[in-house]
Write a protein that holds these residues in place. Structure first.
Motif, PDB file in Angstrom:
ATOM      1  N   THR A 192       0.844  -1.234  -0.074  1.00  0.00           N
ATOM      2  CA  THR A 192      -0.184   0.102   0.023  1.00  0.00           C
ATOM      3  C   THR A 192       0.844   1.242   0.023  1.00  0.00           C
ATOM      4  O   THR A 192       2.171   1.300   0.138  1.00  0.00           O
ATOM      5  N   ASP A 193       0.292   2.244  -0.109  1.00  0.00           N
ATOM      6  CA  ASP A 193       1.003   3.773   0.043  1.00  0.00           C
ATOM      7  C   ASP A 193       0.608   4.365   1.256  1.00  0.00           C
ATOM      8  O   ASP A 193       0.691   5.542   1.581  1.00  0.00           O
ATOM      9  N   PHE A 194       0.672   3.542   2.238  1.00  0.00           N
ATOM     10  CA  PHE A 194       0.486   4.013   3.710  1.00  0.00           C
ATOM     11  C   PHE A 194       1.679   4.937   4.046  1.00  0.00           C
ATOM     12  O   PHE A 194       2.737   4.517   4.078  1.00  0.00           O
ATOM     13  N   ASN A 195       1.213   6.121   4.702  1.00  0.00           N
ATOM     14  CA  ASN A 195       2.253   7.219   4.894  1.00  0.00           C
ATOM     15  C   ASN A 195       2.581   7.128   6.570  1.00  0.00           C
ATOM     16  O   ASN A 195       3.251   8.067   7.232  1.00  0.00           O
ATOM     17  N   GLY A 196       1.614   6.326   7.333  1.00  0.00           N
ATOM     18  CA  GLY A 196       1.926   6.328   8.645  1.00  0.00           C
ATOM     19  C   GLY A 196       0.953   7.234   9.705  1.00  0.00           C
ATOM     20  O   GLY A 196       0.934   7.321  10.814  1.00  0.00           O
ATOM     21  N   TYR A 197       0.196   7.965   8.822  1.00  0.00           N
ATOM     22  CA  TYR A 197      -0.738   9.152   9.327  1.00  0.00           C
ATOM     23  C   TYR A 197      -2.054   8.780   9.225  1.00  0.00           C
ATOM     24  O   TYR A 197      -3.033   8.471  10.133  1.00  0.00           O
ATOM     25  N   SER A 198      -2.358   8.666   7.810  1.00  0.00           N
ATOM     26  CA  SER A 198      -3.603   8.709   7.415  1.00  0.00           C
ATOM     27  C   SER A 198      -3.983   7.131   7.050  1.00  0.00           C
ATOM     28  O   SER A 198      -3.127   6.522   6.449  1.00  0.00           O
ATOM     29  N   LEU A 199      -5.091   6.728   7.738  1.00  0.00           N
ATOM     30  CA  LEU A 199      -5.546   5.269   7.430  1.00  0.00           C
ATOM     31  C   LEU A 199      -6.121   5.203   5.770  1.00  0.00           C
ATOM     32  O   LEU A 199      -6.468   4.145   5.449  1.00  0.00           O
ATOM     33  N   ASN A 200      -6.159   6.312   4.891  1.00  0.00           N
ATOM     34  CA  ASN A 200      -6.772   6.229   3.634  1.00  0.00           C
ATOM     35  C   ASN A 200      -5.598   5.989   2.903  1.00  0.00           C
ATOM     36  O   ASN A 200      -5.221   6.726   1.967  1.00  0.00           O
ATOM     37  N   MET A 201      -5.423   4.676   2.829  1.00  0.00           N
ATOM     38  CA  MET A 201      -4.354   3.948   2.002  1.00  0.00           C
ATOM     39  C   MET A 201      -4.775   3.250   0.855  1.00  0.00           C
ATOM     40  O   MET A 201      -5.855   2.695   0.969  1.00  0.00           O
ATOM     41  N   HIS A 202      -3.966   3.260  -0.257  1.00  0.00           N
ATOM     42  CA  HIS A 202      -4.385   2.556  -1.484  1.00  0.00           C
ATOM     43  C   HIS A 202      -3.501   1.420  -1.847  1.00  0.00           C
ATOM     44  O   HIS A 202      -2.260   1.485  -1.602  1.00  0.00           O
ATOM     45  N   TYR A 203      -4.060   0.345  -2.517  1.00  0.00           N
ATOM     46  CA  TYR A 203      -3.139  -0.844  -2.815  1.00  0.00           C
ATOM     47  C   TYR A 203      -2.400  -0.286  -3.990  1.00  0.00           C
ATOM     48  O   TYR A 203      -2.875   0.027  -4.978  1.00  0.00           O
ATOM     49  N   VAL A 204      -1.086  -0.611  -4.030  1.00  0.00           N
ATOM     50  CA  VAL A 204      -0.185  -0.316  -5.150  1.00  0.00           C
ATOM     51  C   VAL A 204       0.601  -1.790  -5.639  1.00  0.00           C
ATOM     52  O   VAL A 204       1.472  -1.476  -6.525  1.00  0.00           O
ATOM     53  N   ILE A 245       9.944   6.029   8.796  1.00  0.00           N
ATOM     54  CA  ILE A 245       9.658   6.813   9.514  1.00  0.00           C
ATOM     55  C   ILE A 245      10.207   8.272   9.431  1.00  0.00           C
ATOM     56  O   ILE A 245       9.124   9.145   9.462  1.00  0.00           O
ATOM     57  N   GLY A 246      11.384   8.406   9.132  1.00  0.00           N
ATOM     58  CA  GLY A 246      11.756   9.750   8.627  1.00  0.00           C
ATOM     59  C   GLY A 246      11.129  10.257   7.480  1.00  0.00           C
ATOM     60  O   GLY A 246      10.778  11.745   7.505  1.00  0.00           O
ATOM     61  N   GLN A 247      10.958   9.630   6.391  1.00  0.00           N
ATOM     62  CA  GLN A 247      10.294  10.115   5.173  1.00  0.00           C
ATOM     63  C   GLN A 247       8.930  10.028   5.130  1.00  0.00           C
ATOM     64  O   GLN A 247       8.224  10.221   4.012  1.00  0.00           O
ATOM     65  N   SER A 248       8.385   9.193   6.185  1.00  0.00           N
ATOM     66  CA  SER A 248       6.685   8.862   6.128  1.00  0.00           C
ATOM     67  C   SER A 248       6.435   8.046   4.889  1.00  0.00           C
ATOM     68  O   SER A 248       5.373   8.242   4.252  1.00  0.00           O
ATOM     69  N   GLN A 249       7.187   7.179   4.632  1.00  0.00           N
ATOM     70  CA  GLN A 249       7.023   6.273   3.517  1.00  0.00           C
ATOM     71  C   GLN A 249       7.111   4.852   4.143  1.00  0.00           C
ATOM     72  O   GLN A 249       7.707   3.962   3.869  1.00  0.00           O
ATOM     73  N   TYR A 250       5.886   4.597   4.876  1.00  0.00           N
ATOM     74  CA  TYR A 250       5.703   3.311   5.564  1.00  0.00           C
ATOM     75  C   TYR A 250       5.461   2.069   4.683  1.00  0.00           C
ATOM     76  O   TYR A 250       6.047   0.852   5.222  1.00  0.00           O
ATOM     77  N   GLY A 251       4.970   2.452   3.552  1.00  0.00           N
ATOM     78  CA  GLY A 251       4.653   1.069   2.569  1.00  0.00           C
ATOM     79  C   GLY A 251       6.100   0.887   1.962  1.00  0.00           C
ATOM     80  O   GLY A 251       6.488  -0.292   2.220  1.00  0.00           O
ATOM     81  N   LEU A 252       6.943   1.570   1.710  1.00  0.00           N
ATOM     82  CA  LEU A 252       8.262   1.467   1.261  1.00  0.00           C
ATOM     83  C   LEU A 252       8.999   0.807   2.131  1.00  0.00           C
ATOM     84  O   LEU A 252       9.708  -0.224   2.024  1.00  0.00           O
ATOM     85  N   GLY A 253       9.182   1.592   3.433  1.00  0.00           N
ATOM     86  CA  GLY A 253       9.872   0.667   4.453  1.00  0.00           C
ATOM     87  C   GLY A 253       9.182  -0.481   4.999  1.00  0.00           C
ATOM     88  O   GLY A 253      10.050  -1.390   5.270  1.00  0.00           O
ATOM     89  N   SER A 254       7.978  -0.758   4.927  1.00  0.00           N
ATOM     90  CA  SER A 254       7.435  -2.052   5.215  1.00  0.00           C
ATOM     91  C   SER A 254       8.079  -3.127   4.095  1.00  0.00           C
ATOM     92  O   SER A 254       8.144  -4.342   4.660  1.00  0.00           O
ATOM     93  N   ALA A 255       8.069  -2.872   2.857  1.00  0.00           N
ATOM     94  CA  ALA A 255       8.452  -3.741   1.867  1.00  0.00           C
ATOM     95  C   ALA A 255       9.974  -3.858   1.910  1.00  0.00           C
ATOM     96  O   ALA A 255      10.275  -5.351   1.915  1.00  0.00           O
ATOM     97  N   LEU A 256      10.488  -3.179   2.431  1.00  0.00           N
ATOM     98  CA  LEU A 256      12.127  -3.252   2.881  1.00  0.00           C
ATOM     99  C   LEU A 256      12.349  -4.420   3.890  1.00  0.00           C
ATOM    100  O   LEU A 256      13.079  -5.141   3.996  1.00  0.00           O
TER     101      LEU A 256
END
Length: 309
Positions: free
Chosen positions: A54-66, A271-282
């Motif tokens: 997803t494109d989850f940013n750590g703040y909004s639960l309005n995430m989308h499947y990517v 966390i630092g760049q609010s890219q939780y989706g990318l960080g989770s994939a890694l």
């Protein structure tokens, strides 16, 4: 015969009931451990896998499947690849070097000499402070400025300052050197425990047979230390793959990305760049890679152990 058969059935029933009670007792003992495992590992792992697509940013639960977009970004990001290279280099180098130096040190500390207990305590003390604290201390010692401890000593002899932490190759060497220096004492203590469990009769018989010290070390000490080597290398490799504190406190991952680690990349991107989706994939990929390395190491260790049994 009938009464004997009835007695046997009664005894068998009692044994089954006793076994059932023991199983229930074991289950209740394991239940807290199972609950902790589910809450602290299984649930976060499932959440991480979900966030990784997803494109989850750590703040909004309005995430989308990517889909696989985040995983593709991991393999195309140069900083992540450099972090992976250094992480593997760090884990392998510290495992090999600590093993090479800790075993002879343990053999030396196992001999009788004046001040042996003090020497054991001294070497073990190096592993007591956390790597984060050591990183901050050695950052000043290895400072590339003239005011750095090593460069000040070199200046006394008329030598110019050395770019310890501002040169990519030197920075990597310094970080690995501190990791090895900090862990030799602890792992030497581990090997020392295994050395003290080796029967002295083996060495006495070898001495009677005319075996030299080197032959005794190769044919008696090393085979008896195989379980210790397996344990030590497993701890070193698993700890090295998830390292974060030492490189970060010494170099912040620099110069450039020469001492960048996978764990640092996960934290900064997630966390630092609010890219939780990318960080989770890694994080998912790193977990799978670490599991493969650990299982491969356990398989190799099992083969080696059977070889020397």
């Amino acid at each position: 015969m009938a009464s004997q058969s009835a007695s046997e059935r009664t005894n068998a029933h009692r044994r089954r009931m006793l076994g059932l009670r023991q199983d229930l007792t074991s289950f209740w003992f394991l239940l807290p451990i199972l609950a902790v495992f589910v809450v602290l590992f299984a649930v976060p792992l499932v959440q991480t896998i979900i966030y990784s697509v997803t494109d989850f940013n750590g703040y909004s639960l309005n995430m989308h499947y990517v889909g696989w977009k985040n995983y593709h970004s991991v393999f195309t990001d140069s900083s992540t690849m450099q972090g992976l290279v250094f992480t593997i280099l760090y884990a392998v180098a510290q495992t090999v070097l600590v093993t090479i130096f800790a075993i002879p040190l343990a053999v030396t500390l196992n001999r009788k000499f004046w001040g042996r207990n003090f020497a054991r305590s001294l070497f073990f003390f190096f592993s007591v402070p956390s790597l984060a604290i050591m990183g901050m201390v050695w950052k000043y010692i290895f400072s590339p400025m003239k005011s750095g401890v090593f460069n000040t000593i070199l200046g006394v002899f008329g030598l110019g300052p050395v770019p310890w932490l501002s040169n990519s190759t030197l920075a990597r060497c310094c970080v690995i050197f501190i990791a090895v220096w900090a862990q030799i004492g602890w792992h030497a203590t581990l090997y020392l425990a295994f050395l003290q469990s080796i029967p002295g009769d083996l060495y006495e018989q070898a001495t009677v047979d005319g075996a030299t010290s080197r032959q005794q070390f190769v044919h008696i000490t090393l085979p008896q230390l195989i379980p210790g080597i397996v344990t030590s290398s497993f701890l070193l490799m698993s700890g090295g793959l998830k390292v974060y504190d030492l490189p970060y406190t010494m170099t912040k991952g620099g110069p450039g990305y020469s001492t960048y680690t996978v764990t640092q990349s996960i934290i900064q991107q997630g966390i630092g760049q609010s890219q939780y989706g990318l960080g989770s994939a890694l994080a998912v990929l790193f977990t799978l890679a670490t599991a493969l390395v650990v299982f491969a190491q356990m398989g190799a260790a099992s083969l080696i152990s059977r070889r020397f049994q």
